[in-house]
Design an enzyme around this catalytic site. Sequence first.
Site, PDB file in Angstrom:
ATOM      1  N   LEU A   1       5.826   3.545  -0.697  1.00 16.95           N
ATOM      2  CA  LEU A   1       6.712   4.372   0.109  1.00 16.95           C
ATOM      3  C   LEU A   1       7.742   3.500   0.818  1.00 16.95           C
ATOM      4  O   LEU A   1       7.500   2.328   1.093  1.00 16.95           O
ATOM      5  CB  LEU A   1       5.922   5.144   1.170  1.00 16.95           C
ATOM      6  CG  LEU A   1       5.060   6.315   0.728  1.00 16.95           C
ATOM      7  CD1 LEU A   1       4.232   6.817   1.911  1.00 16.95           C
ATOM      8  CD2 LEU A   1       5.904   7.447   0.154  1.00 16.95           C
TER       9      LEU A   1
ATOM     10  N   ILE B   1       8.857  -1.343   3.656  1.00 23.94           N
ATOM     11  CA  ILE B   1       8.613  -0.839   2.303  1.00 23.94           C
ATOM     12  C   ILE B   1       7.197  -1.226   1.877  1.00 23.94           C
ATOM     13  O   ILE B   1       6.833  -2.401   1.843  1.00 23.94           O
ATOM     14  CB  ILE B   1       9.641  -1.372   1.295  1.00 23.94           C
ATOM     15  CG1 ILE B   1      11.050  -0.930   1.712  1.00 23.94           C
ATOM     16  CG2 ILE B   1       9.318  -0.869  -0.107  1.00 23.94           C
ATOM     17  CD1 ILE B   1      12.139  -1.292   0.730  1.00 23.94           C
ATOM     18  N   GLU B   2       6.398  -0.207   1.578  1.00 24.91           N
ATOM     19  CA  GLU B   2       5.040  -0.399   1.076  1.00 24.91           C
ATOM     20  C   GLU B   2       5.110  -0.439  -0.448  1.00 24.91           C
ATOM     21  O   GLU B   2       5.443   0.549  -1.090  1.00 24.91           O
ATOM     22  CB  GLU B   2       4.144   0.745   1.552  1.00 24.91           C
ATOM     23  CG  GLU B   2       4.101   0.930   3.061  1.00 24.91           C
ATOM     24  CD  GLU B   2       3.220  -0.094   3.762  1.00 24.91           C
ATOM     25  OE1 GLU B   2       2.565  -0.889   3.063  1.00 24.91           O
ATOM     26  OE2 GLU B   2       3.186  -0.098   5.005  1.00 24.91           O
ATOM     27  N   LEU B   3       4.769  -1.589  -1.030  1.00 28.38           N
ATOM     28  CA  LEU B   3       5.214  -1.895  -2.389  1.00 28.38           C
ATOM     29  C   LEU B   3       4.287  -1.426  -3.513  1.00 28.38           C
ATOM     30  O   LEU B   3       4.730  -1.332  -4.644  1.00 28.38           O
ATOM     31  CB  LEU B   3       5.401  -3.411  -2.528  1.00 28.38           C
ATOM     32  CG  LEU B   3       6.596  -3.983  -1.758  1.00 28.38           C
ATOM     33  CD1 LEU B   3       6.515  -5.484  -1.713  1.00 28.38           C
ATOM     34  CD2 LEU B   3       7.896  -3.535  -2.382  1.00 28.38           C
TER      35      LEU B   3
ATOM     36  N   HIS C   1       0.846  -1.210   0.000  1.00 32.13           N
ATOM     37  CA  HIS C   1       0.000   0.000   0.000  1.00 32.13           C
ATOM     38  C   HIS C   1       0.875   1.252   0.000  1.00 32.13           C
ATOM     39  O   HIS C   1       1.711   1.415   0.873  1.00 32.13           O
ATOM     40  CB  HIS C   1      -0.957   0.111   1.197  1.00 32.13           C
ATOM     41  CG  HIS C   1      -2.068  -0.890   1.186  1.00 32.13           C
ATOM     42  ND1 HIS C   1      -2.856  -1.128   0.090  1.00 32.13           N
ATOM     43  CD2 HIS C   1      -2.513  -1.740   2.147  1.00 32.13           C
ATOM     44  CE1 HIS C   1      -3.734  -2.069   0.374  1.00 32.13           C
ATOM     45  NE2 HIS C   1      -3.547  -2.460   1.609  1.00 32.13           N
TER      46      HIS C   1
END
Length: 565
Positions: free
Chosen positions: A270, A340-342, A267
């Site tokens: 970032l 890490i939000e992918l 999600h």
Amino acid sequence: MKVNKFDFSHYYTYAELVDYLTQMAEDYPKLIDLQVLGKSYAGRDIWLVTLTNQVTGSPLTKPGYWIDANTHAAEVTGSAVACYTIYYLLTQYHRDPQATNLLDNYTVYVLPRLAIDGAEKYLTTPYWLRSSVRPYPYPEKQDGLHWEDINGDGLILLMRIQDECGAWKVSEEDPRLMVDREPEEFGGTYYTLLPEGFIHNYDGKNIKVAPRLEGMDFNRNYPYLWMPEGVQKGAGDLPLSESETRSEAEFWQSHRNINGFISYHTHCALILRPYSTHPDEHFPVEDLEIYKLIGEKGSKLTGYECVSVYHDFRRHPQQVTNGGMDDYGYDHFGWFGFTIELWDAPTAAGVNKGKHIDWSRRHPVADDLKLLQWNDQKLAGKGFINWEPFNHPQLGEVEIGGWDDKLVWDNAPPEYLPDICNRQCRFAIAHALMSPRLVLGRADAIYQGSDIYHVMIQLENQGFLPTYTSQKALERGAVKPIEVNLSLPSGVSLVSGQLKQNINHLEGRSNKVTKLWAKQGTDYRCHVEWVIKGASGSEIEITAVGERSGMVSCRLRLEPSKVKL
């Protein structure tokens, strides 16, 4: 060596994941070790991969790096990235210099899926859940509306019901889109939006959305500033109460060579860094600078902005997130690591969100229209299900439709996976290669006469980070000093020096990245000396062990001449 290519076309079920890992272990026995970390709540094996060239040393004798994924059941994109990273490192060994260097001189631990029970339910049923299948915090479902696939199409979407008190109306620009009713607006057709489902113990009048039966959140169950359920939803009964998180933490405690980590989530595209609970002023100044530097490298390689959770990713300005893995990894062990939000559908659709949290609260209708256009053009319209009438057994006439969250919002559509995996793998390799690395730069046994030898070794840290990893690790006493051992055979004696001694940590290059710290001399190098007495031809052994920087050793033969390694 011929192996099947990594399959980007779908997300692996548990059986497929185990088959994939087993195949890699069979095809690359000298580079990968496969072990069971522990058992899940439902009794499944939690698999851990250890990657290193076993010919050049055992895993604990090298600097270590940790990767985990799928802490949250629905976020299977992370598992795909972790599995691709395994595939890339193994298949590119002796092809990619960075991959080769990493496996020859470092150890990478990869936990491809932590929430294995929850992910299996997510992948094989219409249901969504946070982490575990364990009923929590209540043993049975509560009264109210529960998410269910009531029309049997294999999806759980939204229901819209005509309601004069409703807060929504149909967009004039696209009938699929529901938009806010204006605060002063009356006289139109308005709707209440509800999750698709049935109402448990319905009284025929009031509708409330019930909490999910499976409310555990693994990423609130770690020890750092853990708070109970009343303060932090999903926290568990006590820190590390779940077998999954406890197995992970026990491994970390016994594998002391880890310096950094990435935890893959999904999600909003970032790179998130600690703290979740404190502003940046809480960091040692040196660590904050290094965190920012590594984050900049991550942004360059992935295209994702790196932000502080506390400053840029809080869902409420007066609330913080407690019990997070990344806070625990940094504050307890002193590791430099990131969540890490992918994947982010709005970003893929070309929406400029600004701050993610602000956008998720409220954004222009134009952004939703852009998302629908992206769905129509890039996903062939599969991401949004048109509203269809349905006779609900409890509520009467409703319409069911909306976004297919599993396809669009929870994870990347498969066609986006190759690029995500490639970019993230590059950053993981670069980050791992920043670890400290102890090297024996020189070793001499210089003859002084009368069977006396002056022995000297030069130790160097050729890595970016210091051998203690971070200032936080020093504060916590999380890393032992470098230990140097001199082993003498029978007939050789020590005149001066110590057979076993601890020496100070060595800096790397990280304390030279700003002008403020540029003039530090050769603090990455040291010398250790002894005087010994022994007959010519005798052989001595010297070993130096850095808990996080690796082990080096050499053997020197005593000869009446200067000997260099």
